[in-house]
Design a protein around this motif. Structure first.
Motif, PDB file in Angstrom:
ATOM      1  N   ARG A  43      21.004  50.358  11.980  1.00  0.00           N
ATOM      2  CA  ARG A  43      21.664  51.408  12.761  1.00  0.00           C
ATOM      3  C   ARG A  43      21.566  51.088  14.250  1.00  0.00           C
ATOM      4  NH1 ARG A  43      23.655  56.239  11.295  1.00  0.00           N
ATOM      5  NH2 ARG A  43      23.246  56.948  13.392  1.00  0.00           N
ATOM      6  N   SER A  44      22.467  50.171  14.675  1.00  0.00           N
ATOM      7  CA  SER A  44      22.368  49.679  16.048  1.00  0.00           C
ATOM      8  C   SER A  44      22.758  50.748  17.061  1.00  0.00           C
ATOM      9  CB  SER A  44      23.247  48.450  16.226  1.00  0.00           C
ATOM     10  OG  SER A  44      24.599  48.800  16.024  1.00  0.00           O
ATOM     11  N   ILE A  45      23.567  51.709  16.638  1.00  0.00           N
ATOM     12  CA  ILE A  45      24.101  52.696  17.578  1.00  0.00           C
ATOM     13  C   ILE A  45      22.968  53.534  18.190  1.00  0.00           C
ATOM     14  CG2 ILE A  45      24.575  54.490  15.809  1.00  0.00           C
ATOM     15  CD1 ILE A  45      26.944  53.677  18.682  1.00  0.00           C
ATOM     16  N   VAL A  46      21.878  53.714  17.425  1.00  0.00           N
ATOM     17  CA  VAL A  46      20.744  54.490  17.943  1.00  0.00           C
ATOM     18  C   VAL A  46      20.167  53.817  19.191  1.00  0.00           C
ATOM     19  CG1 VAL A  46      18.478  55.434  17.380  1.00  0.00           C
ATOM     20  CG2 VAL A  46      20.259  55.376  15.643  1.00  0.00           C
ATOM     21  N   LEU A  47      20.212  52.490  19.210  1.00  0.00           N
ATOM     22  CA  LEU A  47      19.712  51.758  20.359  1.00  0.00           C
ATOM     23  C   LEU A  47      20.805  51.532  21.409  1.00  0.00           C
ATOM     24  CD1 LEU A  47      17.816  50.738  17.821  1.00  0.00           C
ATOM     25  CD2 LEU A  47      16.884  49.312  19.637  1.00  0.00           C
ATOM     26  N   GLY A  48      21.958  52.143  21.198  1.00  0.00           N
ATOM     27  CA  GLY A  48      23.011  52.081  22.218  1.00  0.00           C
ATOM     28  C   GLY A  48      24.006  50.969  22.025  1.00  0.00           C
ATOM     29  N   MET A  49      24.062  50.372  20.839  1.00  0.00           N
ATOM     30  CA  MET A  49      25.043  49.310  20.608  1.00  0.00           C
ATOM     31  C   MET A  49      25.971  49.704  19.474  1.00  0.00           C
ATOM     32  SD  MET A  49      22.864  45.842  21.005  1.00  0.00           S
ATOM     33  CE  MET A  49      24.262  44.739  20.856  1.00  0.00           C
ATOM     34  N   ARG A  50      27.281  49.766  19.779  1.00  0.00           N
ATOM     35  CA  ARG A  50      28.238  50.100  18.734  1.00  0.00           C
ATOM     36  C   ARG A  50      28.474  48.890  17.831  1.00  0.00           C
ATOM     37  NH1 ARG A  50      32.179  52.633  21.548  1.00  0.00           N
ATOM     38  NH2 ARG A  50      30.983  54.533  21.269  1.00  0.00           N
ATOM     39  N   HIS A  51      28.678  47.743  18.460  1.00  0.00           N
ATOM     40  CA  HIS A  51      28.903  46.524  17.686  1.00  0.00           C
ATOM     41  C   HIS A  51      27.746  45.560  17.919  1.00  0.00           C
ATOM     42  CE1 HIS A  51      32.997  47.816  17.008  1.00  0.00           C
ATOM     43  NE2 HIS A  51      33.184  47.942  18.303  1.00  0.00           N
ATOM     44  N   THR A  52      27.382  44.848  16.862  1.00  0.00           N
ATOM     45  CA  THR A  52      26.405  43.772  17.065  1.00  0.00           C
ATOM     46  C   THR A  52      27.016  42.485  16.548  1.00  0.00           C
ATOM     47  OG1 THR A  52      25.417  44.325  14.952  1.00  0.00           O
ATOM     48  CG2 THR A  52      24.344  45.203  16.894  1.00  0.00           C
ATOM     49  N   THR A  53      26.446  41.369  16.979  1.00  0.00           N
ATOM     50  CA  THR A  53      27.007  40.080  16.571  1.00  0.00           C
ATOM     51  C   THR A  53      26.712  39.782  15.112  1.00  0.00           C
ATOM     52  OG1 THR A  53      25.107  39.310  17.793  1.00  0.00           O
ATOM     53  CG2 THR A  53      27.263  38.644  18.590  1.00  0.00           C
ATOM     54  N   LYS A  54      27.603  39.017  14.530  1.00  0.00           N
ATOM     55  CA  LYS A  54      27.375  38.561  13.162  1.00  0.00           C
ATOM     56  C   LYS A  54      26.500  37.318  13.247  1.00  0.00           C
ATOM     57  CE  LYS A  54      30.276  37.646   9.672  1.00  0.00           C
ATOM     58  NZ  LYS A  54      31.548  37.072   9.268  1.00  0.00           N
ATOM     59  N   PRO A  55      25.304  37.347  12.659  1.00  0.00           N
ATOM     60  CA  PRO A  55      24.451  36.173  12.807  1.00  0.00           C
ATOM     61  C   PRO A  55      24.955  34.996  11.977  1.00  0.00           C
ATOM     62  CG  PRO A  55      23.336  37.883  11.524  1.00  0.00           C
ATOM     63  CD  PRO A  55      24.684  38.420  11.893  1.00  0.00           C
ATOM     64  N   SER A  56      24.758  33.793  12.493  1.00  0.00           N
ATOM     65  CA  SER A  56      25.094  32.591  11.729  1.00  0.00           C
ATOM     66  C   SER A  56      23.924  32.289  10.782  1.00  0.00           C
ATOM     67  CB  SER A  56      25.314  31.424  12.679  1.00  0.00           C
ATOM     68  OG  SER A  56      24.095  31.111  13.306  1.00  0.00           O
ATOM     69  N   PHE A  57      24.043  31.230   9.996  1.00  0.00           N
ATOM     70  CA  PHE A  57      22.997  30.916   9.017  1.00  0.00           C
ATOM     71  C   PHE A  57      21.659  30.638   9.715  1.00  0.00           C
ATOM     72  CE2 PHE A  57      20.620  27.697   6.550  1.00  0.00           C
ATOM     73  CZ  PHE A  57      20.295  28.496   5.459  1.00  0.00           C
ATOM     74  N   ALA A  58      21.707  29.775  10.741  1.00  0.00           N
ATOM     75  CA  ALA A  58      20.478  29.449  11.468  1.00  0.00           C
ATOM     76  C   ALA A  58      19.888  30.697  12.116  1.00  0.00           C
ATOM     77  CB  ALA A  58      20.759  28.388  12.522  1.00  0.00           C
ATOM     78  N   ASP A  59      20.788  31.559  12.597  1.00  0.00           N
ATOM     79  CA  ASP A  59      20.330  32.811  13.200  1.00  0.00           C
ATOM     80  C   ASP A  59      19.539  33.625  12.184  1.00  0.00           C
ATOM     81  OD1 ASP A  59      21.480  32.334  15.602  1.00  0.00           O
ATOM     82  OD2 ASP A  59      23.295  33.501  15.221  1.00  0.00           O
ATOM     83  N   ARG A  60      20.064  33.653  10.964  1.00  0.00           N
ATOM     84  CA  ARG A  60      19.407  34.453   9.923  1.00  0.00           C
ATOM     85  C   ARG A  60      18.023  33.897   9.607  1.00  0.00           C
ATOM     86  NH1 ARG A  60      22.753  38.170   7.404  1.00  0.00           N
ATOM     87  NH2 ARG A  60      24.943  37.756   7.831  1.00  0.00           N
ATOM     88  N   VAL A  61      17.955  32.553   9.439  1.00  0.00           N
ATOM     89  CA  VAL A  61      16.656  31.937   9.130  1.00  0.00           C
ATOM     90  C   VAL A  61      15.665  32.295  10.224  1.00  0.00           C
ATOM     91  CG1 VAL A  61      15.443  29.746   8.870  1.00  0.00           C
ATOM     92  CG2 VAL A  61      17.709  30.050   7.843  1.00  0.00           C
ATOM     93  N   ALA A  62      16.089  32.101  11.480  1.00  0.00           N
ATOM     94  CA  ALA A  62      15.191  32.366  12.604  1.00  0.00           C
ATOM     95  C   ALA A  62      14.852  33.856  12.684  1.00  0.00           C
ATOM     96  CB  ALA A  62      15.832  31.892  13.897  1.00  0.00           C
TER      97      ALA A  62
END
Lengths: 351, 658
Positions: B181-200
């Motif tokens: 629920r990113s909107i609670v922290l003030g972000m409507r959209h968040t980035t889609k993580p790539s595979f490496a992003d997910r691992v990290a």
């Protein structure tokens, strides 16, 4: 067979349709929001391609529709659909129970103020095609005082994504050629320029008119859209354009610039459309049942369309469209409407 | 209670910390060591390559900047403010700021404090040959607290370590929550993580809970404070004396190793590259290529946080999310040429993503550089301009002088301008309207009115239409063509002998300010000039009963930092109400000429969003100071569907002199 038919809009389409329907024996009620019948035609002086006086054509239309119940200064306040017919409340307090409704709400001229770079409403010497017709009718306009150089700018507010209209208004090319000739007739010494993108002279005699303008009147046609207009200290206009045939940028000083304002869907038509929840297409004109086979039927049973309410049309096209609409209404009221038991099925099959 | 001197004496006699494992090594450190070694090699090679790719002159500038006191101060300030504390995020979104600083600053403090502990208690272990790479990280595993010999100093570190661990854990908890629920922290959209992003990402989430687990298991051996000792008691309560701490330390090490190994390919590379980027940025080095040199540091400094997603005016439509700066940079990083060009061309260049970026990544500059790689090579045929000159049509170089002469001496025999008659040979004030203002002639008329009312003698530099200022060409990546235009205009202005150049178009203003380098000539926007006229009393104004709202044009506000002057002047003319997004958060009008491919329907959606923001407090008049905004809004207000709005759109000068 005395069905009530309400016709909204007292322009050429509304007048012609009411005349036809009355002849067929229907009870026609025509409403017009302005004080005068005739729409844009009443404001025009002469008509292309043969310079027939507009009054003559309008006179014929008015004579044809004599006897039609007609309310001017009247608009629609509310419409609700009953089982098959429409209950229409008018602004003059009258309520009409109508079995078919013909929307002939026509068009508005594009508001040339919006094309600010051409300076309408900002510079004194810029006028529109409608202003020029008014001048021809009345013979006076403070802007026209023996102009030496006159320019006509085609496609103002049409074929122009930036002003929100991609499509062609159909009538402006021929109107510009006609008005250019008329100005040349009025001021033989004047130099007349037409700035066009390409000339769409599709109708009968239109091409002849264009040739005549070049050969007999020496009107100069420059292929290239106007970029911008500025005003000189003496009030004359400085026009920047590109001559795309010669491939050169161009600057001309003019004493008068006439903007060929195109057609936009009429604002009052939009209001009626909102009341009826009628679908409009992306260009703002009403959607029709089929663009080829059923141009006069709206998607809503019992609601018909005629004239420029479904897109720009020339006057003969509008009149033909109105006659076709009358035929369609007649077919609906004789074939579909009376059969109360199978009404819904018939609408499904034949609307 | 033991007197303090006894404690000190005890410490002198017996060490506080005893090496539990004398070798200072255990197999579980292997995953971490591999991960971090790989990452450090990668970044080392990367840095050398990057610095090598920077032009010689820039490189010199960079080294010099590291020793200039002014840049040193700025570097320290930015490194602390941007990398560790994330001040910029705090200012806009406090909860998000807390999350980022908790993870960044907390982790940083854990590392620093860990090293300080080692330095204090087992200094020999800091040596790389004796495990200096991993020992401070797994310090608690290797040592045993001598019971009864713990000093105040040791307790202090225990407390700090636990405190910062809790701090980081609170940040991680927020980060996990933000995924859902990113909107609670003030972000409507968040980035889609790539595979490496997910691992990290997932290993990052795991690192600190595992650290708590591992350290709490060993807390009764190696010490701890309120958190680890407390959790340790809980384990004892649950499992009795059977504690398996080795698997926990293994898991902790594996997660760390995985994180560092994935780091170079993920968004988390920004943790380190941000430092380099800040140093390069503060040295004032500009990217010349969208992918090489400084740009590379910039690309890797992008934390892919996605704040630019909500900032981007195109994203009123979800389908445009893919054109956001964060994805542009991601594809640049991946060398995906096809996508890069499509994204680079779509952007409106409103600069909002740059203004709101927590690391100050100048994505619009990268897009411009990317456009230049394609567009500078496009062939254009300007040969007709030469023939146009010979046939008396104005254009190109030859035209500049004659055009200016025309402005001074009149347009020809038919028209002699009034200003020219009263004008001495060298005008003090030169007004350059620019192409866009010529398309909105009411601005020219109003500016003339204002100048006349204030008694300003001025010369209209481009009355007959001048040549372009060059900014649109630059925005389109046609830097070489822009240089030609700039040179021609510069000559014209310098020859005029003016001392003040007034511009009514922010697009011109930006390029005149930044690229022309006009010595001895003050370049001002007309909002600034008119505000000065009002302050000095030369232009009398009257406050009226009108509710105004001011729209910050992108190129004037974010582009040139002019926010104050137009507002100051408007406050003298009526009541200025607020827009829901203003100053550097102002939304582009949608008419920007920065975009090369955005179509009119998408643009009108942006105009609607911008109007919504402006109409938040029911103003009567929208005031803007840019011809393009004026034109766009004038058209947009009449097309807003399903709403009854009665608002007029006016130019700044029109409001000053109605």
């Amino acid at each position: 067979m005395k069905n009530n038919i309400l016709i909204i809009g007292g322009g050429p389409a509304g007048l012609e349709a009411s005349a036809q329907l009355q002849r067929m024996g229907y009870n026609v009620i025509l409403i017009e929001k302005s004080p005068k019948l005739g729409g844009h035609l009443a404001k025009w002086d002469r008509l292309f391609p043969d310079s027939v006086p507009a009054d003559e054509v309008l006179g014929g239309l008015l004579r044809g529709s004599e006897g039609v119940k007609c309310f001017t200064d009247t608009d629609v306040r509310a419409i609700n659909r009953l089982d098959k017919s429409y209950n229409v409340r008018l602004t003059n307090g009258i309520t009409v129970l109508s079995d078919a409704v013909l929307v002939a709400s026509g068009f508005d001229l594009f508001d040339a103020v919006k094309k600010e770079e051409y300076g309408y409403g900002i510079y004194d010497q810029v006028m529109t095609n409608a202003d020029l017709e008014a001048y021809f009718k009345t013979g006076s306009d403070r802007r026209i005082e023996n102009p030496g150089r006159i320019g006509f700018a085609h496609c103002v507010g049409s074929r122009d994504e930036k002003s929100g209209c991609r499509s062609c208004s159909k009538v402006c090319c021929a109107t510009a050629v006609k008005q250019a000739i008329e100005m040349k007739q009025a001021f033989p010494q004047a130099e007349v320029y037409c700035f066009y993108m390409d000339l769409r002279l599709f109708g009968r005699h239109y091409e002849d008119l264009y040739l005549k303008a070049q050969k007999e009147y020496g009107i100069r046609f420059i292929r290239g859209r106007l970029a911008e207009v500025s005003e000189n200290y003496d009030g004359t206009l400085q026009v920047k354009a590109e001559d795309t045939v010669a491939g050169k940028p161009l600057k001309v000083t003019l004493d008068l610039l006439v903007l060929m304002a195109g057609m936009r869907p009429s604002a009052s038509g939009k209001a009626i459309g909102d009341l009826l929840e009628m679908a409009v297409e992306e260009d703002g004109y009403f959607a029709v049942r089929s663009g080829i086979a059923a141009c006069q039927r709206s998607p809503i049973p019992g609601i018909f369309l005629a004239g420029a309410a479904t897109g720009p049309k020339t006057l003969p096209e509008t009149l033909a469209d109105a006659r076709a609409a009358a035929m369609e209404i007649d077919r609906y009221l004789t074939e579909i409407f009376p059969d109360a038991r199978n009404y819904k099925q018939l609408v499904r099959e034949r609307w | 209670m033991t007197p303090l001197f006894h404690l000190l004496a005890a410490q002198a006699a017996d060490p506080e910390v005893i090496d539990r494992i004398p070798s200072g090594y255990s197999h579980f450190v292997i995953p971490f060591t591999i991960g971090i070694t790989f990452m450090l090699c990668w970044i080392g090679v990367g840095c050398i390559r990057l610095l090598y790719a920077i032009p010689q002159a820039d490189r010199l500038k960079f080294w010099k900047s590291l020793f200039l006191p002014k840049t040193i101060v700025k570097n320290l300030k930015d490194l602390f403010g941007d990398c560790l504390l994330h001040v910029k995020i705090w200012q806009r979104k406090p909860l998000l700021g807390y999350m980022h600083s908790a993870i960044a600053f907390g982790w940083f403090m854990l590392i620093v404090l860990g090293h300080i502990e080692v330095a204090l208690f087992v200094p020999a272990r800091l040596n790389v040959t004796r495990g200096g790479l991993f020992y401070p990280i797994f310090y608690r595993y290797f040592v045993w607290m001598n019971p009864g010999h713990t000093t105040l100093r040791g307790s202090f570190f225990f407390f700090l370590m636990d405190f910062f661990l809790l701090y980081v854990l609170s940040g991680i908890a927020l980060a996990v929550f933000k995924r859902f629920r990113s909107i609670v922290l003030g972000m409507r959209h968040t980035t889609k993580p790539s595979f490496a992003d997910r691992v990290a990402l997932y290993s990052l989430w795991m690192i600190f809970p595992l650290r708590l687990l591992a350290e709490s298991f060993t807390a009764d051996l190696s010490g701890g404070s309120f958190l680890t000792v407390g959790v340790n008691h809980f384990w004892h309560f649950l499992f009795g004396d059977k504690l398996w701490f080795t698997p926990c330390w293994w898991a902790y090490s594996i997660c760390l190793g995985l994180f560092f190994a994935a780091m170079p390919f993920s968004r988390y590379m920004h943790i380190l590259t941000e430092v380099l980027w800040i140093l390069l940025r503060n040295a004032g080095i500009q990217p010349h290529h969208p992918r090489k040199g400084v740009a590379e540091a910039e690309i890797y400094a992008c934390s892919s946080c996605g704040l630019c997603l909500d900032a981007c005016p195109m994203n009123v439509q979800k389908k445009n999310l893919k054109y956001s700066s964060v994805y542009f940079i991601r594809f640049l990083r991946r060398h995906n040429e096809k996508k890069i060009n499509a994204i680079a061309d779509k952007c409106l260049m409103c600069d909002k993503c740059h203004a709101l970026c927590p690391v100050g990544v100048d994505a619009p500059a990268l897009r411009r550089a990317q456009r230049a790689t394609v567009n500078n090579a496009l062939p254009y045929d300007y040969s007709y301009l030469a023939s146009a000159v010979s046939s008396g049509q104005p254009s190109g170089h030859g035209r500049v002088h004659s055009r200016f002469a025309a402005a001074e001496y009149g347009l020809g025999p038919a028209a002699v301008p009034e200003t020219a008659l009263t004008e001495s040979k060298s005008p003090r004030v030169l007004y350059f309207a620019g192409c866009m203002t010529h398309l909105t002639p009411r601005i020219i008329k109003s500016v003339d009115k204002v100048f006349k009312a204030a008694g300003v003698d001025y010369v209209f530099a481009d009355r007959e239409g001048g040549i372009c200022c060059g900014r649109p060409l630059m925005l389109a990546g046609r830097t070489e063509a822009a240089a030609v235009v700039i040179e021609a205009n510069k000559k014209m202005i310098e020859e005029s002998g003016c001392d003040t150049l007034v511009l009514s178009c922010p697009i011109c203003f930006k390029v005149f300010k930044e690229e022309y380098h006009l010595a001895g000539i003050k370049v001002v926007h007309y909002t600034q000039f008119i505000n000065d006229l009002i302050i000095s009393g030369r232009l009398p104004v009257q406050k009226k009963e009108q509710k105004l709202v001011y729209h910050d044009p992108c190129e004037l506000g974010r582009g040139c930092g002019v926010y104050f002057e137009p507002r100051a002047a408007l406050n003298q003319l009526g009541t200025l109400v607020k827009a829901s997004k203003e100053y550097d958060e102002s939304i582009c009008c949608g008419g920007s000429l920065g975009s090369l491919t955005l179509d009119s329907r998408d643009r009108s959606k942006i105009s609607e969003a911008s109007l919504d923001s402006l109409l938040a407090n029911d103003p009567e008049t929208i005031v803007t100071a840019c011809p393009l905004c004026l034109k766009t809004f004038s058209e947009a207000v009449s097309n807003v569907r399903g709403r009854d709005i009665n608002v007029s759109v006016k130019d700044f000068a029109e409001v000053v002199c109605p």
